[in-house]
Design a protein around this motif. Structure first.
Motif, PDB file in Angstrom:
ATOM      1  N   LYS A   3     -12.639   1.163   5.725  1.00 62.46           N
ATOM      2  CA  LYS A   3     -12.159  -0.377   5.688  1.00 62.46           C
ATOM      3  C   LYS A   3     -11.830  -0.983   7.028  1.00 62.46           C
ATOM      4  CE  LYS A   3      -7.224   0.134   4.329  1.00 62.46           C
ATOM      5  NZ  LYS A   3      -6.143  -0.133   3.198  1.00 62.46           N
ATOM      6  N   TRP A   4     -11.950  -2.205   7.350  1.00 56.56           N
ATOM      7  CA  TRP A   4     -11.725  -2.903   8.706  1.00 56.56           C
ATOM      8  C   TRP A   4     -10.485  -3.660   8.375  1.00 56.56           C
ATOM      9  CZ3 TRP A   4     -13.256  -2.959  13.359  1.00 56.56           C
ATOM     10  CH2 TRP A   4     -14.530  -2.519  13.724  1.00 56.56           C
ATOM     11  N   ARG A   7      -8.244  -8.654  12.347  1.00 55.28           N
ATOM     12  CA  ARG A   7      -8.552  -8.520  13.757  1.00 55.28           C
ATOM     13  C   ARG A   7      -8.427  -9.998  14.475  1.00 55.28           C
ATOM     14  NH1 ARG A   7     -14.378  -6.126  14.508  1.00 55.28           N
ATOM     15  NH2 ARG A   7     -15.031  -7.338  12.587  1.00 55.28           N
ATOM     16  N   TRP A  34      -9.482   3.805   8.754  1.00 52.25           N
ATOM     17  CA  TRP A  34      -9.203   2.354   8.875  1.00 52.25           C
ATOM     18  C   TRP A  34      -9.842   2.063  10.379  1.00 52.25           C
ATOM     19  CZ3 TRP A  34      -3.207   2.256   7.569  1.00 52.25           C
ATOM     20  CH2 TRP A  34      -3.246   2.524   6.235  1.00 52.25           C
ATOM     21  N   LEU A  35     -10.517   0.722  10.368  1.00 47.86           N
ATOM     22  CA  LEU A  35     -11.111   0.374  11.713  1.00 47.86           C
ATOM     23  C   LEU A  35     -10.351  -0.949  12.024  1.00 47.86           C
ATOM     24  CD1 LEU A  35     -14.803   0.985  10.836  1.00 47.86           C
ATOM     25  CD2 LEU A  35     -13.587   2.279  12.217  1.00 47.86           C
ATOM     26  N   CYS A  36     -10.025  -1.328  13.461  1.00 44.59           N
ATOM     27  CA  CYS A  36      -9.497  -2.451  14.011  1.00 44.59           C
ATOM     28  C   CYS A  36      -9.699  -2.594  15.309  1.00 44.59           C
ATOM     29  CB  CYS A  36      -7.881  -2.647  13.381  1.00 44.59           C
ATOM     30  SG  CYS A  36      -6.937  -1.318  14.313  1.00 44.59           S
ATOM     31  N   GLU A  37      -9.239  -3.733  15.858  1.00 48.09           N
ATOM     32  CA  GLU A  37      -8.992  -3.994  17.220  1.00 48.09           C
ATOM     33  C   GLU A  37      -7.487  -4.445  17.182  1.00 48.09           C
ATOM     34  OE1 GLU A  37     -12.093  -6.601  19.281  1.00 48.09           O
ATOM     35  OE2 GLU A  37     -12.750  -6.658  17.216  1.00 48.09           O
ATOM     36  N   VAL A  78     -12.656  -0.350  19.745  1.00 54.28           N
ATOM     37  CA  VAL A  78     -12.464  -0.247  18.275  1.00 54.28           C
ATOM     38  C   VAL A  78     -11.537   0.985  18.050  1.00 54.28           C
ATOM     39  CG1 VAL A  78     -14.488   1.289  18.310  1.00 54.28           C
ATOM     40  CG2 VAL A  78     -13.586   0.155  16.021  1.00 54.28           C
ATOM     41  N   ALA A  80     -10.605   3.694  15.326  1.00 55.49           N
ATOM     42  CA  ALA A  80     -10.896   4.405  14.079  1.00 55.49           C
ATOM     43  C   ALA A  80      -9.669   5.154  13.710  1.00 55.49           C
ATOM     44  CB  ALA A  80     -12.089   5.342  14.350  1.00 55.49           C
ATOM     45  N   THR A 191     -17.436  -4.475  16.137  1.00 55.64           N
ATOM     46  CA  THR A 191     -18.109  -4.316  14.724  1.00 55.64           C
ATOM     47  C   THR A 191     -19.049  -3.065  14.742  1.00 55.64           C
ATOM     48  OG1 THR A 191     -17.143  -6.447  13.895  1.00 55.64           O
ATOM     49  CG2 THR A 191     -18.848  -5.149  12.516  1.00 55.64           C
ATOM     50  N   GLY A 194     -17.891   0.143  15.715  1.00 54.76           N
ATOM     51  CA  GLY A 194     -16.812   0.626  14.931  1.00 54.76           C
ATOM     52  C   GLY A 194     -17.426   1.149  13.481  1.00 54.76           C
ATOM     53  N   ASP A 195     -18.674   0.342  12.995  1.00 52.68           N
ATOM     54  CA  ASP A 195     -19.473   0.900  11.892  1.00 52.68           C
ATOM     55  C   ASP A 195     -20.103   2.207  12.130  1.00 52.68           C
ATOM     56  OD1 ASP A 195     -18.467  -1.387  10.277  1.00 52.68           O
ATOM     57  OD2 ASP A 195     -20.190  -2.566  10.835  1.00 52.68           O
TER      58      ASP A 195
END
Length: 212
Positions: A3-4, A7, A34-37, A78, A80, A191, A194-195
């Motif tokens: 999941k993102w 951001r 978990w993904l984010c900036e 990114v 992770a 994005t 990160g994906d």
């Protein structure tokens, strides 16, 4: 589950959410990525030495519970965060670190960044410095294991302002060059990167789970 998060997001609440997730999980709780900036922040590891923060300027410093020294997080990078149950996967920490690094290396190679590699004794992922000279760091790694369950994870520099790295000794190494994918001539959005990274992490983790 991948999941993102929103951001950009501040570091502190994400760290607190990771701690809460890890504390509350049981043997059946699913693993998540978990993904984010992040908004600009310096993070100092549990045993981090303050002298490695040279000139923070207006960037806040958070002393957190991951391993490692100091690094920078900001837009264009990114994150992770891998919330994995190592005990359930019968995995040792050294193997887990190698899995994270391999997922980053695979992501970079798939994107066309050449020469991504490990550096003995210095966790993370490195690439040939586009400006010449020694290897430059493109991904930093920091983890915490609590009751056999991991949190924190890995950061990959995609297309960011690299200047804040000059305000620290990155990961505790004086003069260590830091680069991003853009400096290596590869254009990806956070994005996209990160994906791809999450997919490689999930595949490697699932492969490990299927072999036990």
């Amino acid at each position: 589950m991948i999941k993102w998060l929103a951001r950009p997001v501040d570091y502190l609440p994400v760290w607190q959410d990771m701690q809460a997730y890890t504390s509350l999980r049981d043997a059946d709780t699913p693993d998540e990525i978990w993904l984010c900036e992040h908004t600009p922040v310096y993070t100092l590891g549990q045993a981090g030495l303050p002298q490695h923060v040279l000139n923070p300027g207006n960037i806040p410093i958070v002393h957190c519970d991951r391993g490692g020294q100091v690094t920078y997080h900001g837009p264009g990078q990114v994150m992770a965060y891998a919330l994995f149950d190592l005990r359930r996967a019968d995995m040792y920490v050294k193997e887990y670190v190698a899995l994270l690094e391999s997922a980053v290396i695979d992501t970079l190679e798939q994107a066309g960044v050449r020469g991504a590699c490990r550096k003995p004794g210095a966790p993370g992922v490195y690439v040939p410095d586009p400006a010449g000279g020694e290897l430059a760091k493109i991904a930093a790694l920091g983890i915490k294991i609590r009751n056999g369950r991991a949190y924190h994870g890995v950061s990959l520099n995609v297309a960011m302002d690299l200047a804040p790295f000059l305000g620290i000794n990155p990961c505790g190494y004086e003069g260590l060059r830091t680069v991003d994918m853009a400096a290596c001539g590869v254009r990806r959005t956070p994005t996209e990167a990160g994906d791809a990274l999450a997919l490689n992490l999930a595949r490697a983790w699932q492969h490990r789970r299927s072999t036990i």
